[in-house]
Design an enzyme around this catalytic site. Structure first.
Site, PDB file in Angstrom:
ATOM      1  N   LYS A   1       0.739  -1.025  -0.031  1.00 49.40           N
ATOM      2  CA  LYS A   1      -0.021   0.064   0.155  1.00 49.40           C
ATOM      3  C   LYS A   1       0.930   0.814  -0.065  1.00 49.40           C
ATOM      4  O   LYS A   1       1.952   1.126   0.656  1.00 49.40           O
ATOM      5  CB  LYS A   1      -0.639  -0.302   1.484  1.00 49.40           C
ATOM      6  CG  LYS A   1      -2.083   0.740   0.985  1.00 49.40           C
ATOM      7  CD  LYS A   1      -3.313   0.357   2.203  1.00 49.40           C
ATOM      8  CE  LYS A   1      -4.325   1.482   1.547  1.00 49.40           C
ATOM      9  NZ  LYS A   1      -4.847   2.052   0.379  1.00 49.40           N
TER      10      LYS A   1
ATOM     11  N   GLY B   1     -13.165  -1.763 -10.365  1.00 47.13           N
ATOM     12  CA  GLY B   1     -14.312  -2.531 -10.608  1.00 47.13           C
ATOM     13  C   GLY B   1     -14.629  -2.547 -11.826  1.00 47.13           C
ATOM     14  O   GLY B   1     -14.975  -1.979 -12.916  1.00 47.13           O
TER      15      GLY B   1
ATOM     16  N   GLY C   1      -8.274   6.342   1.962  1.00 50.64           N
ATOM     17  CA  GLY C   1      -8.069   7.339   2.581  1.00 50.64           C
ATOM     18  C   GLY C   1      -5.852   7.072   2.782  1.00 50.64           C
ATOM     19  O   GLY C   1      -5.753   7.664   4.157  1.00 50.64           O
TER      20      GLY C   1
ATOM     21  N   ASN D   1       2.473   6.648  -7.036  1.00 48.24           N
ATOM     22  CA  ASN D   1       0.999   6.782  -6.808  1.00 48.24           C
ATOM     23  C   ASN D   1       1.232   8.606  -6.849  1.00 48.24           C
ATOM     24  O   ASN D   1       1.005   8.955  -5.833  1.00 48.24           O
ATOM     25  CB  ASN D   1       0.667   5.793  -5.467  1.00 48.24           C
ATOM     26  CG  ASN D   1      -1.354   6.035  -5.976  1.00 48.24           C
ATOM     27  OD1 ASN D   1      -1.128   6.561  -7.004  1.00 48.24           O
ATOM     28  ND2 ASN D   1      -1.376   6.374  -4.916  1.00 48.24           N
TER      29      ASN D   1
ATOM     30  N   THR E   1      -7.650   4.742 -10.316  1.00 49.00           N
ATOM     31  CA  THR E   1      -9.922   4.939 -10.262  1.00 49.00           C
ATOM     32  C   THR E   1      -9.726   6.258 -10.649  1.00 49.00           C
ATOM     33  O   THR E   1      -9.249   7.422 -10.396  1.00 49.00           O
ATOM     34  CB  THR E   1      -9.942   5.225  -7.853  1.00 49.00           C
ATOM     35  OG1 THR E   1      -9.582   5.754  -7.402  1.00 49.00           O
ATOM     36  CG2 THR E   1      -9.619   3.088  -7.655  1.00 49.00           C
TER      37      THR E   1
ATOM     38  N   CYS F   1      -3.569   9.356  -7.003  1.00 50.20           N
ATOM     39  CA  CYS F   1      -4.667   8.734  -5.506  1.00 50.20           C
ATOM     40  C   CYS F   1      -6.024  10.046  -5.818  1.00 50.20           C
ATOM     41  O   CYS F   1      -5.721  11.490  -5.368  1.00 50.20           O
ATOM     42  CB  CYS F   1      -4.547   8.864  -3.953  1.00 50.20           C
ATOM     43  SG  CYS F   1      -5.528   8.511  -2.970  1.00 50.20           S
TER      44      CYS F   1
END
Ligand code: FAD
Lengths: 324, 265
Positions: free
Chosen positions: A50, A225, A77, A134, A201, A137
């Protein structure tokens, strides 16, 4: 067609060999070395810890995930124990994963480009095989401002800060909600990134009409998804066009082996798996491998690499299809 | 050019995708039908709604918009019933709910208790952990077993759920640490006695981790199977966020009920 030919599922990400193309996506089960090992034992070809920041972080209050029908929405978060503990976790994970031949990957996330570099330096002591930035986010907007992935200049600033300290292949995770993802990919590659992970996402919101409130405590969140898959395929296709030959970890809504085939055909080298763990259970990696294998056998492919980028070939009219 | 023969859908995707339907599994509001006061700290909420396929040991995520969302074991499924101890900000907010108010539920989630093929199972609960025992007892009675329940508390005030078990015809052994009701001592004491006397063939336990560890010890020593419900902080409740991990196990999907086979070291 000869039955039961030995299939080669392995893929290569900048010299890092994955026994199969399925990469545990960041943010899913990446919270401890035992869970990373579990994912590898369940069949992941690589695992991602993560995202880590310089300081520990608690994450958002519940609800943090909701299944809204065509996909999930989450705003966990970015809870994480801080880069120092994360490095320990990663070192432990690496020891557990070595016998399985599964490389661990690391995520780094934090406010300014300099902080990214600081986190990178700390977690690189654990010698992950790949470092993934990342910069996209969508759920920590209030504290961190607009994600760096929102613009070429922002994305490049982080890569330029981290590149000099990064001793392993450097991947950058891009956001889908930009006008031209291909251009951002080209710019971060020019700035020194070795590979691209796409996509993170997609920002979204789900409202509970009974209370008149967004369901997530963070109000907005990131969609994942099945609903995300066509967007992810398009982004990966565009990136593959913009930076041909650069490895891409195609991520977003991959739930079945056939989804994975689509992603490879769009130009991905490896395939990220996240929400599938919800839709298919912890056995998701096993199912995906079996379904990919079944597809390859049924269509006469012997190596996963043969699927890569097939969707980029020019249209062939039936009469022009060459005889085998 | 390879030939693209379509694969049969079934073979391609086994087992089927999680059947969530077009509306997913968003929290849905249920009206509070009745609030029962168990003691100063614990209340039972009977809600206007059913989860007919839920099984004992499973939990739901309960949400109050503007507050929090947290896991609660099903004390019953038809109607949905939750027994809640006020221990912090969210559960205190829940205790302010009255008949007619709404509570949002998603689930059920998690691994349930499954009947062991024995005649005389022992059901052990501590604190609000007693809540799902009557639901469990009902399913064990339905398959012809004769459960005995053990309910522990610090004082007489802490002992809850006895009447519900007795109403099913289940014998209940009560213990309190201060001896103010039933046997004095920990609930594990009479359980150990039953096992030593050969009057128990399987253990089911819900309660604090200390009690569960003691039950696991007893199950090992007496070589009986144990099914224990472990609690951990839960975030997503669907196996993604990793927050409920306990020694490599994701308690939200691989638990909360974990089975210890007889003879497990
Ligand atoms: C599978 C499962 C079943 C449960 N069943 C019941 C039940 O039937 N009745 C009951 O009263 N309680 C039950 N709990 C515990 C209940 O979820 C917590 O008491 C509740 O979340 C406390 O929230 P709070 O804001 O009031 O307290 P806080 O002050 O936030 O915390 C008090 C305690 O509750 C724990 N807790 C807080 N949030 C969560 C969370 N999201 N998930 C798990 N634990 C949390 C904390 O770690 C702490 O130990 C269950 C927990 C689990 C995991």
């Amino acid at each position: 067609m000869p039955e039961e030919v030995e299939l080669d599922l392995s893929v290569d990400l900048c010299g890092v060999r994955l026994p199969n193309p399925f990469v545990l996506a960041s943010g899913i089960l990446g919270t401890s070395e035992t869970l990373l090992e579990k994912a590898a034992r369940l069949g992941a070809g690589a695992v991602t810890a993560k995202s880590a920041g310089a300081q520990p972080r608690r994450g958002h209050a519940n609800p943090i995930v909701v299944d809204w029908g065509a996909g999930l929405i989450n705003a966990v978060g970015l809870p994480n124990p801080g880069a120092r503990r994360e490095a320990e976790l990663l070192a432990a994970a690496k020891a557990h994963l070595a016998p399985l031949g599964v490389p661990p990957k690391m995520l780094a996330m934090r406010g300014t480009p300099d902080e990214f570099a600081e986190v990178a330096r700390t977690v690189l002591r654990a010698e992950p095989d790949i470092l993934e930035l990342n910069i996209s986010c969508p759920n920590v907007h209030d504290e961190y401002g607009e994600p760096f992935a929102a613009s070429c200049a922002g994305a490049v600033s982080v890569v330029e800060a981290v590149r000099p300290v990064c001793t392993v292949p450097l991947f950058v995770k891009l956001a889908p909600n930009v006008p031209n993802i291909g251009r951002i990919a080209a710019d971060v590659v020019a700035a020194g990134a070795d590979g691209i992970t796409a996509i993170n996402t997609m920002p979204g919101m789900v409202i509970d009409v009974e209370s008149g409130q967004p369901v997530l405590t963070n109000r907005s969140g990131g969609l994942s998804g099945p609903a995300l898959k066509p967007i992810a395929l398009y982004c990966v296709y565009e990136i593959a066009r913009a930076v041909p030959g650069v490895p891409i970890i195609g991520t977003g809504g991959i739930t079945t082996g056939r989804d994975a085939v689509e992603m490879l055909m769009a130009g991905a080298t490896a395939v990220g798996v996240g929400s599938a763990v919800y839709y298919r259970g912890l056995e998701a990696f096993q199912h995906l491998q079996e379904e990919l294998t079944a597809f390859m056998r049924a269509h006469g492919y012997t190596r996963v690499r043969q699927l890569r980028g097939l969707a980029h070939r020019p249209v062939q009219k039936p009469q022009e299809v060459p005889e085998q | 050019m390879k030939e693209f023969a379509p694969l049969p859908l079934q073979a391609e995707c086994q087992p089927a995708l999680r059947p969530t339907g077009p509306f997913g599994l968003v929290p849905r509001p249920l009206r509070v039908r009745e609030v029962q006061r168990e003691n100063a700290r614990i209340r039972t909420f009977v809600l206007d709604g059913e989860l007919p396929h839920a099984q004992p040991g499973q939990f739901v995520m309960a949400w109050l918009p503007g507050h929090e969302e947290a896991p609660f074991s099903l004390a019953y499924h038809r109607p949905v019933t939750l027994t809640v101890a006020a221990v912090g900000p969210f559960t205190r907010a829940m205790h302010r709910l009255e008949a007619g108010d709404r509570l949002w539920i998603r689930g059920p989630y998690g691994q349930p208790f499954r009947p062991e093929p024995v005649g005389r199972p022992l059901l052990v609960g501590g604190g609000y952990g007693v809540a799902p025992l009557a639901f469990l007892a009902e399913t064990l009675l339905a398959v012809g077993q004769q459960p005995v329940a053990f309910v522990g508390g610090r004082t007489a005030e802490d002992v809850i759920g006895v009447k519900r078990l007795q109403a099913l015809g289940v014998p209940v052994v009560v213990t309190t640490e201060d001896g103010s009701l039933g046997e004095a001592g920990l609930v594990t004491k009479p359980v150990a006695r039953f096992l030593a006397e050969g009057r128990g063939e399987a253990l089911y336990g819900v309660g604090p981790h200390g009690m569960l560890r003691a039950l696991a010890e007893l199950a090992r020593a007496h070589r009986v199977p144990a099914q224990l419900s472990w609690e951990a902080y839960m975030g997503c409740a669907v196996g993604l966020c990793g927050m409920c991990e306990h020694e490599g196990v994701l308690l939200c999907v691989e638990g909360p009920v974990r089975r210890l086979a007889p003879g497990t070291p």
